[in-house]
Design a protein around this motif. Structure first.
Motif, PDB file in Angstrom:
ATOM      1  N   THR A  61       0.815  -1.214   0.000  1.00  0.00           N
ATOM      2  CA  THR A  61       0.000   0.000   0.000  1.00  0.00           C
ATOM      3  C   THR A  61       0.851   1.268   0.000  1.00  0.00           C
ATOM      4  OG1 THR A  61      -0.138   0.101   2.424  1.00  0.00           O
ATOM      5  CG2 THR A  61      -1.831  -1.190   1.275  1.00  0.00           C
ATOM      6  N   GLY A  62       2.160   1.108  -0.091  1.00  0.00           N
ATOM      7  CA  GLY A  62       3.045   2.266  -0.183  1.00  0.00           C
ATOM      8  C   GLY A  62       3.363   2.929   1.141  1.00  0.00           C
ATOM      9  N   ALA A  87      -1.542   2.234  -2.937  1.00  0.00           N
ATOM     10  CA  ALA A  87      -0.254   2.932  -3.023  1.00  0.00           C
ATOM     11  C   ALA A  87      -0.351   4.131  -3.962  1.00  0.00           C
ATOM     12  CB  ALA A  87       0.830   1.973  -3.497  1.00  0.00           C
TER      13      ALA A  87
END
Length: 218
Positions: A61-62, A87
């Motif tokens: 998801t960054g 993300a």
């Protein structure tokens, strides 16, 4: 004996995709906190190394993306489109300008040319991929000689209560999407183990940071 420490259950790419499809929307809340120390240590290590082009394997998801230094150019890959969608939202929301690409890709078989990156970092991904040896070989291929390969991951405890808990948790590997019983020897052969810098990371050494200089091919 090393072979006895290897994960017993196998995760294929479809199992990983399905697990992280389920986890995507709650991943940050469930895992973000406990993984924060390891993530920060890994990014700090990347930021301190020479070189501009960075490959983050298993970008998810960054969560790590806002913490990279502005002079690092980041390419992130992940098997899960659901995770990558989050993300991309993060990149847009936070106005991150040093993220070059976020791509669906198999870390064991990427489409990058040889020597594409100065640094590759895998955060909590070594115990997810089906074949850790292929992951390491692929990162050696895409990282320039003289560059660095880093991993932050949970590795199997050598003994005690934690080892017993990890062995029990291993039965749920497919649902979790990772191997609680993953031994560092499953990732690093002896010659790389001897060259790597291996640093325990809080909380309670649950995670380990591995920094491996990538030597020139003889």
């Amino acid at each position: 004996m090393v072979s006895s420490l290897k994960p017993r259950s196998s995760l294929d790419a479809d199992s990983v995709r399905e697990a992280y499809r389920r986890w995507a929307r709650m991943y940050d809340k469930v895992f973000g906190g406990v993984s924060a120390f390891g993530r920060r240590r890994a990014v700090a290590a990347v930021n301190a190394l020479p070189g501009e082009r960075v490959l983050e394997v298993g970008v998810g998801t960054g969560l790590a993306l806002p913490s990279y230094a502005a002079n690092k150019r980041i390419t992130g890959i992940d098997l899960s489109e659901d995770m990558l969608a989050l993300a991309r939202e993060r990149v847009k929301r936070d106005g991150l300008r040093n993220i070059d690409e976020l791509m669906v890709m198999d870390a064991e078989n990427t489409s990058f040319a040889d020597n594409s990156f100065d640094i590759a970092v895998g955060m909590f991904v070594a115990s997810v991929v089906p074949h850790p040896d292929l992951l390491l070989a692929e990162l050696k291929r895409v990282v320039k000689p003289g560059g660095h390969i880093l991993f932050v991951n949970h590795f199997l405890a050598p003994g005690g209560i934690r080892l017993k808990v990890e062995k029990v948790m291993a039965r749920a590997s497919r649902a979790l999407g990772w191997h609680p019983d993953f031994a560092i020897e499953s990732l690093l052969p002896p010659e790389d183990m001897a060259r790597a810098t291996i640093t325990p990371v809080p909380p309670a050494g649950l995670f380990t940071l591995v920094t491996l200089p990538h030597e020139k091919t003889k």
